[in-house]
Design a protein around this motif. Structure first.
Motif, PDB file in Angstrom:
ATOM      1  N   PHE A 148     -22.933 -56.736  58.916  1.00  0.00           N
ATOM      2  CA  PHE A 148     -22.748 -58.189  58.777  1.00  0.00           C
ATOM      3  C   PHE A 148     -22.893 -58.615  57.320  1.00  0.00           C
ATOM      4  O   PHE A 148     -23.848 -58.248  56.640  1.00  0.00           O
ATOM      5  CB  PHE A 148     -23.784 -58.916  59.628  1.00  0.00           C
ATOM      6  N   PHE A 149     -21.936 -59.403  56.843  1.00  0.00           N
ATOM      7  CA  PHE A 149     -21.969 -59.924  55.473  1.00  0.00           C
ATOM      8  C   PHE A 149     -21.251 -61.270  55.491  1.00  0.00           C
ATOM      9  O   PHE A 149     -20.041 -61.357  55.339  1.00  0.00           O
ATOM     10  CB  PHE A 149     -21.286 -58.935  54.520  1.00  0.00           C
ATOM     11  N   LYS A 150     -22.031 -62.308  55.710  1.00  0.00           N
ATOM     12  CA  LYS A 150     -21.453 -63.630  55.918  1.00  0.00           C
ATOM     13  C   LYS A 150     -20.625 -64.088  54.731  1.00  0.00           C
ATOM     14  O   LYS A 150     -19.551 -64.686  54.890  1.00  0.00           O
ATOM     15  CB  LYS A 150     -22.558 -64.648  56.210  1.00  0.00           C
ATOM     16  N   GLU A 151     -21.132 -63.840  53.515  1.00  0.00           N
ATOM     17  CA  GLU A 151     -20.449 -64.310  52.309  1.00  0.00           C
ATOM     18  C   GLU A 151     -19.035 -63.744  52.186  1.00  0.00           C
ATOM     19  O   GLU A 151     -18.161 -64.356  51.563  1.00  0.00           O
ATOM     20  CB  GLU A 151     -21.269 -63.932  51.069  1.00  0.00           C
ATOM     21  N   GLY A 152     -18.810 -62.573  52.759  1.00  0.00           N
ATOM     22  CA  GLY A 152     -17.491 -61.952  52.689  1.00  0.00           C
ATOM     23  C   GLY A 152     -16.683 -62.078  53.967  1.00  0.00           C
ATOM     24  O   GLY A 152     -15.587 -61.524  54.064  1.00  0.00           O
ATOM     25  N   GLY A 153     -17.233 -62.801  54.971  1.00  0.00           N
ATOM     26  CA  GLY A 153     -16.518 -62.965  56.224  1.00  0.00           C
ATOM     27  C   GLY A 153     -16.493 -61.711  57.072  1.00  0.00           C
ATOM     28  O   GLY A 153     -15.474 -61.340  57.661  1.00  0.00           O
ATOM     29  N   ARG A 154     -17.650 -61.027  57.162  1.00  0.00           N
ATOM     30  CA  ARG A 154     -17.765 -59.825  57.991  1.00  0.00           C
ATOM     31  C   ARG A 154     -18.784 -60.107  59.101  1.00  0.00           C
ATOM     32  O   ARG A 154     -19.947 -60.409  58.811  1.00  0.00           O
ATOM     33  CB  ARG A 154     -18.248 -58.624  57.191  1.00  0.00           C
ATOM     34  N   TYR A 155     -18.354 -60.009  60.333  1.00  0.00           N
ATOM     35  CA  TYR A 155     -19.186 -60.370  61.479  1.00  0.00           C
ATOM     36  C   TYR A 155     -19.137 -59.252  62.530  1.00  0.00           C
ATOM     37  O   TYR A 155     -18.155 -58.515  62.612  1.00  0.00           O
ATOM     38  CB  TYR A 155     -18.697 -61.669  62.113  1.00  0.00           C
ATOM     39  N   THR A 156     -20.182 -59.165  63.336  1.00  0.00           N
ATOM     40  CA  THR A 156     -20.185 -58.226  64.459  1.00  0.00           C
ATOM     41  C   THR A 156     -20.452 -59.003  65.743  1.00  0.00           C
ATOM     42  O   THR A 156     -21.504 -59.653  65.875  1.00  0.00           O
ATOM     43  CB  THR A 156     -21.250 -57.129  64.264  1.00  0.00           C
ATOM     44  N   VAL A 157     -19.513 -58.944  66.667  1.00  0.00           N
ATOM     45  CA  VAL A 157     -19.589 -59.684  67.934  1.00  0.00           C
ATOM     46  C   VAL A 157     -19.202 -58.738  69.063  1.00  0.00           C
ATOM     47  O   VAL A 157     -18.160 -58.074  69.001  1.00  0.00           O
ATOM     48  CB  VAL A 157     -18.640 -60.906  67.928  1.00  0.00           C
TER      49      VAL A 157
END
Length: 470
Positions: A148-157
């Motif tokens: 997960f890296f919010k600043e780069g738009g990386r999410y795990t769902v």
């Protein structure tokens, strides 16, 4: 993206209060956190934190004595062959263990890597685990994986790792990053990705998943309970869509650790910020970064990913920006030195005259093999070496330097500028960190902006250059 958000469990309120509580909890611990960063972009969420580019015993001993509870060590291992990455991680882990035993100071290690899942995994964390278990009485129950890296738009769902692209969420395995010539992969489901990367040693069915439902509806007591069940370096993946998810998870993690559990971490940059207790800071401005220097700036673009190329072309729209192309074909052939000399002369003249210059590699990525191979990595390293030589040849200190791409920015910082210890001042844009070079570097105390190849929108590079030059 909005459709995905609508289906998520409701996010609990009270982020600031819970984060403050977590930071107080972290600061009460007398634990030094070492972040082994496989390229310099990993400081993209922190501020007022030292980063070391060397790992001799004296530097690590001094790091244990630093006031900061979190220290980055830049290994640049993503730009190295597997055997070299293994060696560096082994040496650093051994020295940390030895000095910890010598000083009586406890430590934790985070292996920080790419939020789009590229890098020497599982090699690096397996190496760190082996050394620590050989040198100390620590035995790891699990490995926690958080890309997960919010600043780069990386999410795990739902265990699927997602990459944001112009408002759309794309499974990571379907992006250009998954086709990386050195670190490619097929699976977006992190459970299957673990099995794929470990060649079946760790089965997907055995991976512990910390779901968003557990995080948002059940809380950190249930998270701790799940973590307490980990054994024999079991893999644990953490779903996250917001920093609140990471804060709640970390509260549960610390509860499990307090009950004797030990974990190693393979994560992107957002977890580092939370686990290090790093407070938010406003984005840096030109007035904060550039002082008493009327020379031109230097922008170097080495990354080949599509996002970088789009950003490069947008930046070239700035009419006052001098642009110089470095021919990759010449660099990897017998004409390398002539090409370096040609580009260096132009750059020196422009900077001395107060003009900002953009140096970029030709966009035709040369692959020596169609297979995923270390030979393809060697091409990137050779091109980066040419860019380093251009920087080393300069006599005039630029007012700022921007380096685009992981291998490029690491080599420019360590080999071109000779930085051994830098201060991470903060970020100039979300996910884009700034070092202040040390007094012993080639150009002391200038802002060195490390721009990851896979971060920002098409206009971000152009916007940073414009902000620093107007």
């Amino acid at each position: 993206m909005n459709e995905v958000i609508r289906k998520l469990p409701d996010l609990p309120e009270g982020y600031n209060e819970l984060n403050d509580l977590l930071i107080k909890k972290i600061m009460k611990q007398n634990i030094k956190i070492f972040v082994l960063d496989d390229d310099p972009t990993g400081v993209q969420t922190v501020n007022n934190i030292p980063v070391l580019t060397v790992w001799d015993e004296e530097s690590i001993r001094s790091a244990f004595l630093e006031k900061a509870n979190l220290i980055y060590i830049l290994t640049n291992s993503r730009g190295l062959k597997a055997k070299d990455a293994e060696h560096i991680n082994s040496v650093i882990a051994e020295r940390i263990c030895n000095i910890s035993l010598e000083t009586g100071k406890a430590f934790k290690i985070i292996s920080r890597s790419d939020s789009t899942l590229r890098g020497h995994y599982p090699l690096e964390t397996e190496t760190i685990r082996r050394v620590i278990e050989e040198k100390t009485d620590i035995r790891f129950d699990g490995e926690i994986i958080i890309p997960f890296f919010k600043e780069g738009g990386r999410y795990t769902v739902n265990d699927i790792h997602l990459v944001e692209d112009n408002g759309r969420l794309i499974p990571a395995g379907e992006t250009e990053f998954a086709k990386d010539a050195a670190f490619g992969y097929e699976n977006s489901d992190l459970k299957l990705w673990v099995e794929e990367k470990t060649l079946g040693k760790y089965k997907s069915d055995d991976v512990i998943s910390i779901s968003l439902d557990m995080i948002r509806n059940q809380g950190y007591d249930e998270i701790a309970k799940a973590l307490l069940g980990a054994e024999k370096f079991q893999k644990i993946i953490v779903n996250a869509f917001d920093y609140m998810d990471i804060v709640i998870f970390t509260m549960g993690l610390m509860l499990a650790e307090e009950q004797g559990k030990n974990f190693l971490f393979r994560t992107a940059a957002s977890f580092v910020k939370v686990r290090g207790g790093i407070k938010d800071k406003e984005l840096l401005t030109k007035d904060e970064l550039i002082k008493h220097n009327n020379k031109g700036g230097l922008v170097i673009v080495g990354s080949y990913v599509e996002k970088t190329t789009n950003q490069l072309y947008a930046a070239m729209e700035l009419e006052y920006l001098k642009t110089v192309e470095v021919s990759v074909n010449k660099v990897i052939s017998g004409e390398m030195q002539n090409e370096i000399s040609r580009v260096s002369a132009i750059v020196e003249n422009e900077i001395a005259n107060g003009n900002t210059v953009l140096v970029y590699t030709s966009r035709n990525l040369v692959k020596v093999s169609q297979k995923i191979s270390e030979e393809n990595l060697e091409v990137s390293v050779k091109v980066s070496s040419a860019l380093v030589d251009i920087v080393k040849s300069l006599n005039t200190a630029p007012s700022f330097i921007i380096a685009k791409g992981g291998i490029t920015s690491s080599d420019i910082g360590t080999k071109g500028l000779g930085v051994k210890r830098a201060l991470v001042a903060g970020q100039i844009k979300s996910g884009i960190p700034v070092w202040i070079t040390d007094e012993n570097s080639k150009f002391p105390e200038i802002p060195y902006i490390i721009f990851p190849g896979n971060v920002g929108n098409n206009q971000t590079l152009k916007e940073i250059i414009a902000e620093l030059t107007t």
